[in-house]
Design an enzyme around this catalytic site. Structure first.
Site, PDB file in Angstrom:
ATOM      1  N   HIS A   1       0.875  -1.179   0.000  1.00  0.00           N
ATOM      2  CA  HIS A   1       0.000   0.000   0.000  1.00  0.00           C
ATOM      3  C   HIS A   1       0.907   1.223   0.000  1.00  0.00           C
ATOM      4  CE1 HIS A   1      -3.519  -2.520   1.199  1.00  0.00           C
ATOM      5  NE2 HIS A   1      -2.560  -3.273   1.712  1.00  0.00           N
TER       6      HIS A   1
ATOM      7  N   HIS B   1      -8.242  -8.281  -0.588  1.00  0.00           N
ATOM      8  CA  HIS B   1      -7.763  -8.814   0.686  1.00  0.00           C
ATOM      9  C   HIS B   1      -8.817  -9.797   1.202  1.00  0.00           C
ATOM     10  CE1 HIS B   1      -4.943  -5.529   0.508  1.00  0.00           C
ATOM     11  NE2 HIS B   1      -4.508  -5.683   1.750  1.00  0.00           N
TER      12      HIS B   1
ATOM     13  N   GLU C   1      -7.230 -12.790   5.988  1.00  0.00           N
ATOM     14  CA  GLU C   1      -6.179 -12.296   6.889  1.00  0.00           C
ATOM     15  C   GLU C   1      -6.684 -12.499   8.322  1.00  0.00           C
ATOM     16  OE1 GLU C   1      -5.556  -8.064   6.489  1.00  0.00           O
ATOM     17  OE2 GLU C   1      -3.624  -8.072   7.538  1.00  0.00           O
TER      18      GLU C   1
ATOM     19  N   ASP D   1       3.377  -5.241   2.231  1.00  0.00           N
ATOM     20  CA  ASP D   1       2.130  -4.701   2.791  1.00  0.00           C
ATOM     21  C   ASP D   1       2.255  -3.215   3.152  1.00  0.00           C
ATOM     22  OD1 ASP D   1      -0.557  -4.889   3.339  1.00  0.00           O
ATOM     23  OD2 ASP D   1      -0.356  -6.126   5.135  1.00  0.00           O
ATOM     24  N   ASP D   2       2.639  -2.918   4.396  1.00  0.00           N
ATOM     25  CA  ASP D   2       2.782  -1.530   4.844  1.00  0.00           C
ATOM     26  C   ASP D   2       4.148  -1.393   5.521  1.00  0.00           C
ATOM     27  OD1 ASP D   2      -0.149  -0.571   4.417  1.00  0.00           O
ATOM     28  OD2 ASP D   2      -0.318  -2.470   5.489  1.00  0.00           O
TER      29      ASP D   2
HETATM   30  N1  HPA Z   1      -5.257  -5.435   5.448  1.00  0.00           N
HETATM   31  C1  HPA Z   1      -6.340  -4.687   5.276  1.00  0.00           C
HETATM   32  N2  HPA Z   1      -6.287  -3.400   4.977  1.00  0.00           N
HETATM   33  C2  HPA Z   1      -5.094  -2.829   4.827  1.00  0.00           C
HETATM   34  C3  HPA Z   1      -3.934  -3.553   4.992  1.00  0.00           C
HETATM   35  C4  HPA Z   1      -4.026  -4.930   5.309  1.00  0.00           C
HETATM   36  O1  HPA Z   1      -3.043  -5.673   5.454  1.00  0.00           O
HETATM   37  N3  HPA Z   1      -2.913  -2.685   4.782  1.00  0.00           N
HETATM   38  C5  HPA Z   1      -3.454  -1.491   4.482  1.00  0.00           C
HETATM   39  N4  HPA Z   1      -4.781  -1.565   4.514  1.00  0.00           N
HETATM   40 ZN    ZN Z   2      -2.612  -5.150   2.603  1.00  0.00          ZN
END
Ligand code: HPA
Ligand code: ZN
Length: 335
Positions: free
Chosen positions: A18, A205, A208, A286-287
Site C-alpha cells: 500500500h 484482501h 487475513e 504490505d505496509d
Molecule cells: N489489510 C487490510 N487493509 C489494509 C492492509 C491490510 O493488510 N494494509 C493497508 N490496509
Molecule cells: Zn494489505
C-alpha cells in the site's frame, strides 16, 4: 551474507504494498508540519515514539487507526509523488523488477483531496521509476470495506477515466476485514469488470482475519484472480485445492502477519502446505513503514524460518513473475 545477496539479486515482483503504508515516521512529522495538519492530542510526538507504538499493534484495526491518521498528512500532488518515489527507490535497492502498488482513493477523497491529485502524483513517480530505475509498475485502487458500498460505487465511477487512460490497472479491497465480507462488494467488482476494460486486474484482501469462506466469496462473487494475504486458506482443504487448481496466487506479507498478530511467528505460516498442495504465492511488504521491513526483509525472514533451497527459491520467484499482470514479453525479461 551470501544468502542475503542471493535474495537481493533474485528478481522480485511486489504485488501487495500500500503506497500509503510506505509513509515513514521520518516523513510523517515534517509533512504534518508543512501542511499544517494537527495530529490527534494523544498521537506520539516523535518518530522514535511512533516506531515504538508501531511495534505494539494489537490487530488489523489497531494498525488501521494509525494508518488513516498517517495518510492524513498527504495533501499535494508533490506529497503523493514524493511518497511513491521514495518507495520505488527502496524497491529498486531490494531487487524489485516489477511493482503492483495499492492505494486507497477514499482515504483521500473523504478528506477533500481530489482523486486526480493522488493519481497524478503516484503516476508521475511510477513513470519516473520506469524511466530511471527500469521497474515496471501498475497502480491498483482499493475500496475501503468499512465504508458504505454506495460510496465505493461512486469512487469507482469517478475512477473510470483513469482506467481508460491506463493510469489505474486494477481493483482491490482492503481495510477492516471483520465484519465486512467480500460479498458486500459484488456490485462494485462487476461494475469494474464491465466498465474498465477486459484486462483490468481484480484482487481483494481476504483470509487475513476472516475465514476461508471469505476467500471462496472473493473467487465466486468478485471473480478475483488473486487473493491478498489468504493466510486462512489452510483451514479448508477444498479451498487449498481450488487455489492450486485455478492457479490463484496468494500475496503473502509475513512481517505484516506477525505485527498484526495473525500469527505469532513467521514459522507458523502454512508455507510447506501451500508448496505441497501447489498453491502459488508471492512474498510482499504490505505496509513496510508500519511493519518494520521492506520486501527484501520479508524474503530474508522467510528464509530464516523455512530455509528454502535454491530450487524452491527459484520456484517462488517464478510464482511471482507468472502471477504478475504483465505481458509475456516482460515476463520473459524478468525470468
Ligand atoms: N489489510 C487490510 N487493509 C489494509 C492492509 C491490510 O493488510 N494494509 C493497508 N490496509
Ligand atoms: Zn494489505
Amino acid at each position: 551474507k551470501e544468502m542475503h545477496n542471493f535474495l537481493k539479486e533474485l528478481p522480485k515482483c511486489e504485488h501487495h504494498v500500500h503506497l500509503e503504508g510506505t509513509l515513514e515516521p521520518d516523513l510523517l512529522f515534517p509533512l504534518a508540519k508543512r501542511n499544517k495538519i494537527e495530529l490527534p492530542a494523544d498521537f506520539p510526538k516523535t518518530p522514535e515514539e511512533l516506531h515504538i507504538r508501531y511495534d505494539n499493534f494489537e490487530n488489523l484495526d489497531d494498525f488501521l487507526h494509525f494508518y488513516y491518521i498517517g495518510m492524513g498528512v498527504l495533501i499535494t500532488e508533490q506529497d503523493f509523488f514524493d511518497l511513491a518515489w521514495s518507495y520505488f527507490v527502496k524497491a529498486k535497492n531490494d531487487g524489485v523488477w516489477h511493482a503492483e502498488t495499492f492505494f486507497d482513493p477514499q482515504g483521500h477523497t473523504e478528506r477533500g483531496i481530489k482523486m486526480e491529485t493522488v493519481v497524478n502524483g503516484f503516476n508521475r513517480a511510477a513513470e519516473k521509476a520506469q524511466a530511471e530505475l527500469g521497474i515496471s509498475t501498475k497502480l491498483i485502487m482499493c475500496l475501503l470495506k468499512h465504508l458504505p458500498v454506495p460510496n465505493g460505487m461512486e469512487t469507482l465511477k469517478a475512477a473510470t477515466g483513469f482506467y481508460k487512460q491506463g493510469l489505474i490497472h486494477g481493483l482491490g479491497l482492503d481495510s477492516s476485514e471483520l465484519p465486512f465480507p467480500p460479498k458486500l462488494f459484488t456490485e462494485c467488482y462487476s461494475y469494474a469488470a464491465e466498465n474498465f476494460g477486459e484486462d483490468v486486474g481484480l484482487t481483494a484482501h481476504a483470509g487475513e482475519e476472516g475465514g476461508p469462506e471469505y476467500i471462496t466469496q472473493t473467487l465466486d462473487l468478485l471473480k478475483a484472480t488473486r487473493i491478498d494475504h489468504g493466510v486462512n486458506s489452510y483451514k479448508d482443504d477444498a479451498v487449498m485445492e481450488r487455489l492450486a487448481r485455478e492457479n490463484v496466487m496468494l500475496t503473502l506479507c509475513p512481517l505484516s502477519n506477525v505485527k498484526l498478530q495473525v500469527v505469532e511467528d513467521v514459522a507458523e505460516l502454512p508455507v510447506m502446505k501451500w508448496l505441497e498442495v501447489g498453491v502459488p504465492f508471492s512474498i510482499n511488504s504490505d505496509d513496510p513503514a508500519y511493519f518494520g521491513g521492506y520486501i527484501l526483509d520479508n524474503y530474508v525472514v522467510m528464509h530464516t524460518r523455512f530455509g528454502f533451497d535454491l530450487n524452491t527459491w527459484g520456484k517462488i520467484a517464478k510464482f511471482g513473475v507468472d502471477g504478475s499482470w504483465i505481458s509475456s514479453e516482460r515476463k520473459k525479461k524478468i525470468h
